[in-house]
Design a protein around this motif. Structure first.
Motif, short mmCIF file in Angstrom:
data_model
loop_
_atom_site.label_atom_id
_atom_site.label_comp_id
_atom_site.label_asym_id
_atom_site.label_seq_id
_atom_site.Cartn_x
_atom_site.Cartn_y
_atom_site.Cartn_z
N PRO A 194 1.86 5.00 0.86
CA PRO A 194 1.59 5.80 2.06
C PRO A 194 1.15 7.22 1.76
O PRO A 194 1.64 8.18 2.36
CB PRO A 194 2.94 5.77 2.77
N LEU A 254 0.48 4.43 7.56
CA LEU A 254 -0.45 3.31 7.44
C LEU A 254 -1.06 2.94 8.79
O LEU A 254 -2.24 2.60 8.87
CB LEU A 254 0.27 2.11 6.82
N ARG A 257 0.83 -1.20 0.00
CA ARG A 257 0.00 0.00 0.00
C ARG A 257 0.87 1.26 0.00
O ARG A 257 1.83 1.36 0.75
CB ARG A 257 -0.93 -0.01 1.21
N HIS A 307 -3.62 5.59 9.47
CA HIS A 307 -4.75 5.39 8.55
C HIS A 307 -5.65 4.26 9.02
O HIS A 307 -6.87 4.39 9.11
CB HIS A 307 -4.21 5.09 7.15
N ASP A 308 -5.04 3.11 9.34
CA ASP A 308 -5.82 1.93 9.71
C ASP A 308 -6.54 2.12 11.04
O ASP A 308 -7.69 1.68 11.21
CB ASP A 308 -4.91 0.70 9.77
#
Length: 569
Positions: free
Chosen positions: A442, A532, A440, A535-536
């Motif tokens: 960033p 990340l 993913r 974000h998560d």
């Protein structure tokens, strides 16, 4: 389980006397905890022995230079019994605790007094009663419990100390004794282990199970205002959700037990198979974090039924044979213009379960006959970054079904992420790094240089495509509601746009990987991982606020209401 009919068992309770209990910070927890082994003792007809320290008037027989008790003797010589009578016969402070009838001695129980540190009288009684196994608990870990354990061991009797049922007036000394000293002379076991071994957790009263939960959740009142979450170790976001729930306040961890096991795995459930407020095993949770029928989205050969026009032409293999249509031959138009992907149907391993070949004739050399596969050719004319790299969208979804079992609500996340290859794309390059984009990026798609111009239109297309696919899965009855149990799940869809304005769906990822707090090694952390993780955490917290609302929640956050559906009851 221990067969108590084959051996004579005793429970020994040390120094349960007011003169000592008053110095314990965890006095109430100790008295609560003792109810559980005493319940086991009464049910199984064990010998119940109370061991206590008791002196005669004027501390007769105690040497003034005694390291432990000499100070009492000397002080009494100055002030007399009326002022100095700790542990002295005839005074209330020396009696075995009596305010709690459950843990007070019964007429059939034995009380053994001593006037010295080592309880020789206790060892004599246990030998006379032909005791072969002892559980020991008490109020002074570094004193009476330690001494009792040592002399019981010296008499050849199997002894187990129950750590939650042992206290001391000094926490550091308590921990050192339990962790380092008692294991030298005895088995040191947990209260839960004792319950599992003696009768099994289900055999204990509701009160005893509530007490165990109270102790393992580090205190708190035993009442209906506490919300309990149980982490049974199932794969997915359960551990993260429990962390987030506990941040709200009013939530405590509920202990687990072994539920069942197969040849490979051991499965757990909440203690005594209790249904708790939240658990990662849906059967034991008031709110389920897994959708019923989720396999129809997760398995690549099953999702074809719902993906419709959004999925590239897909061919299936089972038991080494093609099911239905077969791929074209190598010499047919376009058959070798783009790579072919061979994916194990029931695995999502971030590319580890995918092989890449250049032409259809090479497919069968890469399969195992006992596996199921789906086979797809690469999307023609994929939409690349400005510098020519392949990318796809990791598009997050929150799907909720109310406890009526028929009302569904779908949200899509505006914080979708790009996965971008490190290499310039070529249809002739068959390497995983070029063709399988799993890492993913960033940075939000709308801020990613070289691709951000596509974000607004692509998001709306992916949102509507997701609605169309999910609605078919619900209408077909493959995704099922749970009557009287709300359910929700956060998952992702892999979407790839092409240069002609189309979007293509490859798979759903149920329980997609997220950055984990517990794996956050500060020495190895970098900006990508920081982003990340943030974000998560925001994504899952906001999803949980929608699925399990509370007064402090912020909804909908970046979650975008995409559709509402009704299924047949």
């Amino acid at each position: 389980m221990v067969d108590t009919t084959k051996e004579r068992t005793a429970i020994v309770i040390c120094d349960l006397q007011p003169d000592l209990l008053g110095s314990l910070k965890q006095r109430d927890n100790l008295l609560l905890s003792l109810r559980i082994p005493l319940e086991a003792a009464r049910k199984n007809d064990w010998l119940v022995v109370y061991s206590g320290l008791q002196f005669k008037s004027r501390y007769e027989g105690v040497p003034p230079k005694h390291k432990l008790y000499g100070a009492l003797c000397k002080l009494n010589q100055k002030l007399g019994d009326k002022a100095v009578h700790w542990f002295m016969d005839g005074w209330d402070g020396s009696k075995i605790v009596s305010e709690d009838p459950i843990i007070s001695p019964k007429e059939t129980d034995s009380i053994v007094w001593r006037a010295q540190h080592v309880p020789y009288e206790l060892a004599t009684l246990l030998k006379e009663k032909d005791i072969s196994k002892v559980y020991i608990v008490g109020a002074k870990a570094s004193g009476s419990v330690q001494a009792a354990v040592q002399i019981i061991m010296d008499n050849g009797i199997d002894v187990s100390a129950i750590k939650e049922c042992i206290q001391d007036d000094n926490e550091e000394r308590l921990n050192a004794t339990i962790d380092h000293l008692l294991p030298v002379y005895s088995n040191v076991i947990s209260l839960k282990e004792m319950m599992e071994d003696v009768g099994g957790l289900e055999s204990y009263s509701t009160e005893s199970k509530d007490i165990l939960v109270h102790l393992l959740s580090k205190g708190g009142e035993i009442n209906n205002n506490i919300l309990f979450a149980s982490d049974c170790g199932r794969r997915g976001h359960g551990s993260r959700y429990i962390q987030l729930l506990q941040e709200r306040g009013g939530w405590k961890t509920y202990p687990t037990q072994v539920w069942y096991e197969d040849f490979i795995h051991q499965f757990h459930c909440p203690l005594a198979k209790k249904v708790v407020d939240f658990c990662d095993e849906p059967e034991f949770s008031k709110v389920a974090m897994y959708l019923s029928g989720r396999e129809y989205l997760d398995e690549k050969d099953k999702v074809i039924e719902f993906a419709g026009r959004f999925m590239p032409k897909t061919f299936c293999i089972n038991d080494g044979k093609w099911i239905g249509d077969e791929p074209p031959s190598d010499d047919e138009d376009g058959a070798t213009d783009a790579p072919w992907f061979i994916k194990e149907s029931d695995k999502n391993l971030g590319g580890a379960a995918i092989d890449i070949v250049g032409k259809p004739s090479e497919i069968m050399a890469h399969i195992k006959k006992d596996q199921s596969y789906v086979v797809q050719q690469h999307v023609r004319e994929p939409l690349l970054t400005d510098d020519g790299r392949k990318t796809h969208l990791k598009f997050y979804v929150l799907l909720i079904c109310n406890d009526d079992g028929v009302t569904w609500t779908l949200y899509t996340y505006k914080g979708a992420l790009l996965s971008i290859s490190p290499n310039v794309w070529s249809s002739q390059d068959l390497t995983h790094d070029t063709q399988i984009t799993i890492h993913r990026h960033p940075e939000p798609p709308g801020k990613t240089d070289g691709w951000k111009q596509h974000w607004k239109s692509t998001y709306e297309k992916c949102k509507q495509g997701t609605v169309e696919v999910i609605s078919r899965a619900i209408e077909s009855g493959k995704l099922k509601g749970r009557r009287n149990k709300k359910q929700f799940e956060v998952f992702s869809v892999d979407w790839m746009p092409d240069n002609n304005g189309n979007i293509w769906m490859f798979e759903f990822n149920l329980s997609p990987a997220v950055a984990q707090r517990e794996f956050d090694d500060a020495a190895k952390r970098d900006a990508r991982r920081d982003y990340l993780m943030q974000h998560d955490e925001i994504m899952l917290r906001e999803a949980l606020d929608i699925a399990m609302p509370w007064d402090g929640g912020e909804t909908p956050g970046q979650w975008d209401l995409a559709g509402e559906f009704k299924s047949s009851a």
